[in-house]
Design a protein around this motif. Sequence first.
Motif, mmCIF file in Angstrom:
data_model
loop_
_atom_site.group_PDB
_atom_site.id
_atom_site.type_symbol
_atom_site.label_atom_id
_atom_site.label_comp_id
_atom_site.label_asym_id
_atom_site.label_seq_id
_atom_site.Cartn_x
_atom_site.Cartn_y
_atom_site.Cartn_z
ATOM 1 N N UNK A 35 0.772 -1.245 0.162
ATOM 2 C CA UNK A 35 -0.102 0.000 0.017
ATOM 3 C C UNK A 35 0.746 1.324 -0.036
ATOM 4 N N UNK A 36 2.108 0.953 0.002
ATOM 5 C CA UNK A 36 3.123 2.173 -0.050
ATOM 6 C C UNK A 36 3.295 2.852 1.119
ATOM 7 N N UNK A 37 2.776 2.070 2.264
ATOM 8 C CA UNK A 37 3.100 2.838 3.576
ATOM 9 C C UNK A 37 4.481 2.769 4.195
ATOM 10 N N UNK A 38 5.319 3.621 4.380
ATOM 11 C CA UNK A 38 6.392 3.526 4.838
ATOM 12 C C UNK A 38 6.879 4.540 6.002
ATOM 13 N N UNK A 39 7.951 4.090 6.690
ATOM 14 C CA UNK A 39 8.178 4.988 7.852
ATOM 15 C C UNK A 39 7.336 4.663 9.057
ATOM 16 N N UNK A 45 0.240 5.457 12.265
ATOM 17 C CA UNK A 45 -0.934 6.193 11.606
ATOM 18 C C UNK A 45 -1.864 5.250 11.043
ATOM 19 N N UNK A 46 -1.123 4.500 10.101
ATOM 20 C CA UNK A 46 -2.245 3.609 9.311
ATOM 21 C C UNK A 46 -2.919 2.445 10.246
ATOM 22 N N UNK A 47 -2.177 2.073 11.028
ATOM 23 C CA UNK A 47 -2.745 0.970 12.041
ATOM 24 C C UNK A 47 -3.889 1.671 12.686
ATOM 25 N N UNK A 79 0.170 0.102 22.507
ATOM 26 C CA UNK A 79 -0.339 1.586 23.039
ATOM 27 C C UNK A 79 -0.870 2.396 21.833
ATOM 28 N N UNK A 80 -0.944 1.954 20.449
ATOM 29 C CA UNK A 80 -1.287 2.585 19.587
ATOM 30 C C UNK A 80 -3.071 2.570 19.672
#
Length: 218
Positions: A35-39, A45-47, A79-80
């Motif tokens: 999905x191009x989620x990096x860093x 944030x995505x989670x 914790x997220x």
Amino acid sequence: MKFFIDTANLDQIKEAQDLGVLDGVTTNPSLMAKEGITGEENIEQHYRKICEIVDGDVSAEVISTDFDGMVKEAEHLVTLHPQIVVKIPMTREGVKAIKYLNDKGIRVNCTLVFSAGQALLAAKAGATYVSPFIGRLDDISTDGVALIRQIVDIYNYYGFETQVLAASVRHTLHIIQVMEAGADVATCPLKPILGLLKHPLTDIGLEKFLNDHRNAGK
Ligand code: G3P
């Protein structure tokens, strides 16, 4: 039984949630990368976004391979959001981490499981879920569904509470087969879930009902 969707694609997660039968989400580093989620920040944030879409458990995988690193990541991931379940790979360090995290009340999905022996260790260590990858076993001419049956039998015999989460489920028939084998959860992409809907006799029957209704009294 529960349905999880195996993707990090928010649109697909929303579509499955909208159907009203979704119980959770599994992700892994490959699915996040797809999905191009990096860093670190974007991944976290995505989670959170995924947790806001669904009501159930969301698996988030560690990328460390040593005990200290896995534990540190796991303690941070939970914790997220309260729905996060930490995915830990089936390795020697992983088993130690599962035991440690379980003792601290952190829920773990033990991933990359390919044998009954590995599943036994995951349960002994206290994993909440164990994820046997059935499609990848089928890929090497080994019966993935048979492994699910074997693990379910062992867990039932000894009363382990670890839930069998059939992963690497590639098509609709796989879903039916793992459910027949007694899996607690099937996780798969959206397409196999939607495949459960389909039967030509349903379409033909519905068309006939609607036609008969339209033509009634003519
Ligand atoms: O749930 C594990 C899954 O993401 C792996 O699936 O199709 O890459 O073997 P696959």
